[in-house]
Design an enzyme around this catalytic site. Structure first.
Site, PDB file in Angstrom:
ATOM      1  N   ARG A 190      38.302   0.887  42.306  1.00 11.98           N
ATOM      2  CA  ARG A 190      37.272   1.925  42.216  1.00 11.98           C
ATOM      3  C   ARG A 190      36.049   1.588  43.060  1.00 11.98           C
ATOM      4  O   ARG A 190      35.132   2.395  43.174  1.00 11.98           O
ATOM      5  CB  ARG A 190      36.875   2.139  40.761  1.00 11.98           C
ATOM      6  N   CYS A 191      36.026   0.405  43.646  1.00 16.04           N
ATOM      7  CA  CYS A 191      34.885  -0.065  44.432  1.00 16.04           C
ATOM      8  C   CYS A 191      35.199   0.045  45.926  1.00 16.04           C
ATOM      9  O   CYS A 191      36.198  -0.500  46.399  1.00 16.04           O
ATOM     10  CB  CYS A 191      34.576  -1.514  44.050  1.00 16.04           C
TER      11      CYS A 191
END
Length: 113
Positions: free
Chosen positions: A9-10
């Site tokens: 998600r980063c």
């Protein structure tokens, strides 16, 4: 073998993964939110990074601000917080043998490949 502690998600973590893929070198992906590092593993990572435990903490995370900010925590307490709340761990972390970097900026990863 090269190892990346990764959170999909980063964006910085995804960029680090792309850099490793483009290097053509074999590597292992550790999704550290699912496979949380132990206290011992975190201590080893911190030693390889040659930093203090607090330097591995994402201090802008709500969990940190709400539970730990402005408290006088020992290194052991900081490590325990990261084990309990792995979202607090900076990312990505790339380890190659006895060298390690936090891939912020992503280009730092190239220094240990």
């Amino acid at each position: 073998m090269i190892k990346i502690y990764h959170n999909n998600r980063c964006s910085k973590s995804r960029n680090g993964l792309v850099l490793l893929e483009e290097s053509g070198k074999p590597f292992e992906v550790v999704k550290y939110l699912d496979n949380v590092p132990t206290v011992s593993e975190l201590k080893n990572i911190i030693k390889l990074l040659n930093i203090k435990p607090i330097d591995l903490v994402r201090k802008n995370e709500a969990i940190w601000k709400e539970n730990f900010k402005n408290k006088d925590l020992s290194d052991s307490e900081i490590i325990a917080a990261m084990v309990q709340f792995p979202k607090l761990i900076e990312r990505p972390i790339v380890i190659n043998g006895d060298k390690a970097v936090i891939g912020r900026p992503t280009e730092l990863i190239s220094t240990i490949l």
